[in-house]
Design a protein around this motif. Structure first.
Motif, mmCIF file in Angstrom:
data_model
loop_
_atom_site.group_PDB
_atom_site.id
_atom_site.type_symbol
_atom_site.label_atom_id
_atom_site.label_comp_id
_atom_site.label_asym_id
_atom_site.label_seq_id
_atom_site.Cartn_x
_atom_site.Cartn_y
_atom_site.Cartn_z
ATOM 1 N N ILE A 79 -28.772 -56.528 -90.328
ATOM 2 C CA ILE A 79 -28.531 -56.422 -91.775
ATOM 3 C C ILE A 79 -29.748 -55.800 -92.461
ATOM 4 O O ILE A 79 -29.620 -54.913 -93.311
ATOM 5 C CB ILE A 79 -28.221 -57.805 -92.378
ATOM 6 C CG1 ILE A 79 -26.888 -58.326 -91.868
ATOM 7 C CG2 ILE A 79 -28.202 -57.734 -93.899
ATOM 8 C CD1 ILE A 79 -26.563 -59.734 -92.309
ATOM 9 N N LEU A 80 -30.934 -56.274 -92.060
ATOM 10 C CA LEU A 80 -32.179 -55.753 -92.643
ATOM 11 C C LEU A 80 -32.335 -54.266 -92.364
ATOM 12 O O LEU A 80 -32.745 -53.493 -93.239
ATOM 13 C CB LEU A 80 -33.372 -56.528 -92.075
ATOM 14 C CG LEU A 80 -34.751 -56.199 -92.648
ATOM 15 C CD1 LEU A 80 -34.771 -56.386 -94.158
ATOM 16 C CD2 LEU A 80 -35.814 -57.075 -91.997
ATOM 17 N N ALA A 81 -31.991 -53.841 -91.145
ATOM 18 C CA ALA A 81 -32.075 -52.423 -90.775
ATOM 19 C C ALA A 81 -31.128 -51.582 -91.621
ATOM 20 O O ALA A 81 -31.465 -50.467 -92.044
ATOM 21 C CB ALA A 81 -31.764 -52.242 -89.296
ATOM 22 N N CYS A 82 -29.927 -52.113 -91.886
ATOM 23 C CA CYS A 82 -28.960 -51.392 -92.736
ATOM 24 C C CYS A 82 -29.479 -51.246 -94.153
ATOM 25 O O CYS A 82 -29.358 -50.174 -94.773
ATOM 26 C CB CYS A 82 -27.616 -52.124 -92.735
ATOM 27 S SG CYS A 82 -26.747 -52.053 -91.160
ATOM 28 N N PHE A 83 -30.080 -52.313 -94.677
ATOM 29 C CA PHE A 83 -30.671 -52.249 -96.012
ATOM 30 C C PHE A 83 -31.807 -51.224 -96.052
ATOM 31 O O PHE A 83 -31.915 -50.425 -96.986
ATOM 32 C CB PHE A 83 -31.204 -53.623 -96.445
ATOM 33 C CG PHE A 83 -30.172 -54.519 -97.050
ATOM 34 C CD1 PHE A 83 -29.459 -54.129 -98.175
ATOM 35 C CD2 PHE A 83 -29.911 -55.767 -96.515
ATOM 36 C CE1 PHE A 83 -28.500 -54.943 -98.743
ATOM 37 C CE2 PHE A 83 -28.951 -56.603 -97.075
ATOM 38 C CZ PHE A 83 -28.247 -56.193 -98.186
ATOM 39 N N MET A 84 -32.665 -51.261 -95.022
ATOM 40 C CA MET A 84 -33.799 -50.337 -94.973
ATOM 41 C C MET A 84 -33.320 -48.890 -94.864
ATOM 42 O O MET A 84 -33.874 -47.989 -95.505
ATOM 43 C CB MET A 84 -34.694 -50.679 -93.774
ATOM 44 C CG MET A 84 -35.909 -49.772 -93.614
ATOM 45 S SD MET A 84 -37.051 -49.871 -95.031
ATOM 46 C CE MET A 84 -37.792 -51.481 -94.738
ATOM 47 N N THR A 85 -32.276 -48.665 -94.066
ATOM 48 C CA THR A 85 -31.734 -47.312 -93.882
ATOM 49 C C THR A 85 -31.222 -46.740 -95.204
ATOM 50 O O THR A 85 -31.562 -45.612 -95.583
ATOM 51 C CB THR A 85 -30.580 -47.328 -92.857
ATOM 52 O OG1 THR A 85 -31.068 -47.828 -91.607
ATOM 53 C CG2 THR A 85 -30.023 -45.929 -92.650
ATOM 54 N N SER A 86 -30.428 -47.520 -95.920
ATOM 55 C CA SER A 86 -29.890 -47.053 -97.201
ATOM 56 C C SER A 86 -30.974 -46.956 -98.268
ATOM 57 O O SER A 86 -31.009 -46.007 -99.058
ATOM 58 C CB SER A 86 -28.762 -47.983 -97.676
ATOM 59 O OG SER A 86 -29.210 -49.320 -97.758
ATOM 60 N N ASN A 87 -31.892 -47.913 -98.259
ATOM 61 C CA ASN A 87 -32.996 -47.918 -99.225
ATOM 62 C C ASN A 87 -33.810 -46.627 -99.109
ATOM 63 O O ASN A 87 -34.064 -45.936 -100.109
ATOM 64 C CB ASN A 87 -33.869 -49.146 -98.973
ATOM 65 C CG ASN A 87 -35.175 -49.121 -99.762
ATOM 66 O OD1 ASN A 87 -35.302 -48.449 -100.782
ATOM 67 N ND2 ASN A 87 -36.152 -49.856 -99.281
ATOM 68 N N MET A 88 -34.217 -46.293 -97.873
ATOM 69 C CA MET A 88 -35.074 -45.125 -97.683
ATOM 70 C C MET A 88 -34.323 -43.812 -97.854
ATOM 71 O O MET A 88 -34.922 -42.794 -98.198
ATOM 72 C CB MET A 88 -35.720 -45.181 -96.294
ATOM 73 C CG MET A 88 -36.780 -46.257 -96.158
ATOM 74 S SD MET A 88 -38.044 -46.201 -97.482
ATOM 75 C CE MET A 88 -38.781 -44.604 -97.183
ATOM 76 N N TYR A 89 -33.012 -43.817 -97.654
ATOM 77 C CA TYR A 89 -32.248 -42.599 -97.907
ATOM 78 C C TYR A 89 -32.331 -42.232 -99.389
ATOM 79 O O TYR A 89 -32.622 -41.092 -99.756
ATOM 80 C CB TYR A 89 -30.786 -42.782 -97.497
ATOM 81 C CG TYR A 89 -29.915 -41.587 -97.845
ATOM 82 C CD1 TYR A 89 -29.916 -40.447 -97.047
ATOM 83 C CD2 TYR A 89 -29.139 -41.578 -99.011
ATOM 84 C CE1 TYR A 89 -29.144 -39.339 -97.382
ATOM 85 C CE2 TYR A 89 -28.362 -40.473 -99.347
ATOM 86 C CZ TYR A 89 -28.372 -39.365 -98.531
ATOM 87 O OH TYR A 89 -27.622 -38.259 -98.876
ATOM 88 N N PHE A 90 -32.068 -43.208 -100.239
ATOM 89 C CA PHE A 90 -32.109 -42.965 -101.680
ATOM 90 C C PHE A 90 -33.548 -42.731 -102.153
ATOM 91 O O PHE A 90 -33.798 -41.897 -103.029
ATOM 92 C CB PHE A 90 -31.490 -44.132 -102.451
ATOM 93 C CG PHE A 90 -29.994 -44.190 -102.355
ATOM 94 C CD1 PHE A 90 -29.202 -43.266 -103.014
ATOM 95 C CD2 PHE A 90 -29.367 -45.163 -101.592
ATOM 96 C CE1 PHE A 90 -27.815 -43.302 -102.925
ATOM 97 C CE2 PHE A 90 -27.984 -45.215 -101.492
ATOM 98 C CZ PHE A 90 -27.206 -44.279 -102.159
ATOM 99 N N PHE A 91 -34.500 -43.454 -101.542
ATOM 100 C CA PHE A 91 -35.892 -43.317 -101.983
ATOM 101 C C PHE A 91 -36.453 -41.936 -101.671
ATOM 102 O O PHE A 91 -37.066 -41.297 -102.537
ATOM 103 C CB PHE A 91 -36.764 -44.395 -101.339
ATOM 104 C CG PHE A 91 -38.185 -44.365 -101.807
ATOM 105 C CD1 PHE A 91 -38.535 -44.966 -103.006
ATOM 106 C CD2 PHE A 91 -39.162 -43.703 -101.091
ATOM 107 C CE1 PHE A 91 -39.847 -44.917 -103.465
ATOM 108 C CE2 PHE A 91 -40.466 -43.648 -101.533
ATOM 109 C CZ PHE A 91 -40.810 -44.259 -102.727
ATOM 110 N N ILE A 92 -36.256 -41.476 -100.434
ATOM 111 C CA ILE A 92 -36.787 -40.164 -100.044
ATOM 112 C C ILE A 92 -36.139 -39.050 -100.862
ATOM 113 O O ILE A 92 -36.810 -38.109 -101.312
ATOM 114 C CB ILE A 92 -36.588 -39.912 -98.540
ATOM 115 C CG1 ILE A 92 -37.443 -40.896 -97.722
ATOM 116 C CG2 ILE A 92 -36.952 -38.485 -98.176
ATOM 117 C CD1 ILE A 92 -38.936 -40.734 -97.921
ATOM 118 N N ASN A 93 -34.815 -39.144 -101.075
ATOM 119 C CA ASN A 93 -34.147 -38.156 -101.925
ATOM 120 C C ASN A 93 -34.666 -38.217 -103.357
ATOM 121 O O ASN A 93 -34.815 -37.186 -104.024
ATOM 122 C CB ASN A 93 -32.630 -38.375 -101.908
ATOM 123 C CG ASN A 93 -31.954 -37.683 -100.737
ATOM 124 O OD1 ASN A 93 -32.195 -36.511 -100.479
ATOM 125 N ND2 ASN A 93 -31.116 -38.401 -100.016
ATOM 126 N N GLY A 94 -34.940 -39.430 -103.837
ATOM 127 C CA GLY A 94 -35.455 -39.596 -105.190
ATOM 128 C C GLY A 94 -36.839 -39.006 -105.371
ATOM 129 O O GLY A 94 -37.102 -38.268 -106.331
#
Length: 306
Positions: A79-94
């Motif tokens: 679950i933590l890995a899924c959160f981190m994956t989505s978090n960093m996708y939006f963060f890097i694009n941002g």
């Protein structure tokens, strides 16, 4: 005596985190401009994850056994890995669509959201939120941060207003995900050492991104960049995972979600100073005034009840 030593150790780790993250945001910004987000995160997470796994094999083998003995922990790590994956996708694009400083200052918005959510689920965090020093210091720190941000030089970044707004939306989504993510970190940290959590999260997230990169065909873009840039991305990944993940998880584990988010308010100042020294970016007088207010607010907020 032991409490004083522990307090000094916590302060030292917090200070190191602030300084190192000040370098981290410009590095992430630079890499985001040279690599697709999927490839960027795949290489960064895998390189950091492999580094953590090597450390765990040599020094934390007993901690690894806990994962095997308790399958429930594996589920939490996924679950933590899924959160981190989505978090960093939006963060890097941002951060790609805005600026390095913008990426760090969006931690300001994360603070009240994360504090409230942590207070709902954890009694110790709820006690910190009720502390008058925390409330007063937080208000002062957030006010100073907003002064610092609103008087920044975003208009000199070269981005169009549409791109900047889209980037801001991505960063907002990222901090909302991070707020939930930190609650999961706190839960898992009760059973595992922070480096085991970091190794699992980074490796799993890296694998997820690599699968997406291969399936989408974006992986071939890595052939179009120089070996020097790829090596730089690998080293940036190790640096980013050591600071932005391992140290962050450790602070959440030892000091709590609320204190972690107060510490986050100092990172924009660190980023701005690094930008001033390394990149020649300017800091105006009003920003300096805002920085002083942030520091005062953080000191008050982190001060325990007498």
């Amino acid at each position: 005596m032991s409490k004083n030593i522990k307090s000094s150790e916590n302060q030292l780790i917090a200070a190191l985190y602030i300084v190192l993250m000040g370098f981290g945001f410009p590095i992430m910004r630079y890499m985001s401009m040279n690599f697709d987000t999927i490839n960027n995160n795949a290489v960064r997470f895998l390189s950091g994850g492999i580094l953590f796994i090597v450390i765990c094999i040599f020094k934390y083998r007993d901690e690894v056994k806990k994962i095997i003995e308790k399958p429930k922990i594996i589920f939490k790590l996924l679950i933590l890995a899924c959160f981190m994956t989505s978090n960093m996708y939006f963060f890097i694009n941002g951060i790609k669509l805005t600026t390095a400083l913008s990426g760090s200052i969006f931690g300001i918005l994360a603070m009240p959201v994360a504090a409230i959510m942590a207070g709902i689920f954890y009694k110790d965090e709820r006690c910190r939120i009720k502390n008058k020093n925390f409330i007063l210091g937080s208000i002062i720190a957030i006010s100073g941060s907003l002064i610092f941000v609103l008087n920044g030089a975003n208009s000199k970044s070269g981005q169009s207003s549409a791109d900047f707004i889209l980037g801001a939306i991505f960063l907002t989504i990222a901090i909302l995900i991070q707020s939930i993510q930190n609650l999961v970190v706190k839960s898992v940290a009760k059973e595992l050492h922070s480096i085991i959590i970091s190794a699992s999260t980074a490796t799993l997230s890296g694998i997820i991104y690599m699968i997406i990169a291969v399936q989408s065909g974006k992986i071939v873009q890595l052939n179009e960049v120089s070996n020097g840039l790829i090596i730089g991305l690998i080293l940036a990944g190790m640096y980013g995972m050591l600071t932005g993940m391992l140290m962050a998880f450790y602070i959440v584990q030892k000091q709590g979600v609320v204190r972690f988010n107060i510490i986050q308010l100092m990172i924009p100042l660190s980023t701005a100073i690094v930008g001033y020294i390394v990149l020649g970016e300017s800091i105006n007088i009003i920003q300096s005034f805002g920085a002083i207010i942030v520091i005062i607010g953080c000191i008050i907020a982190l001060k325990k009840k007498s």
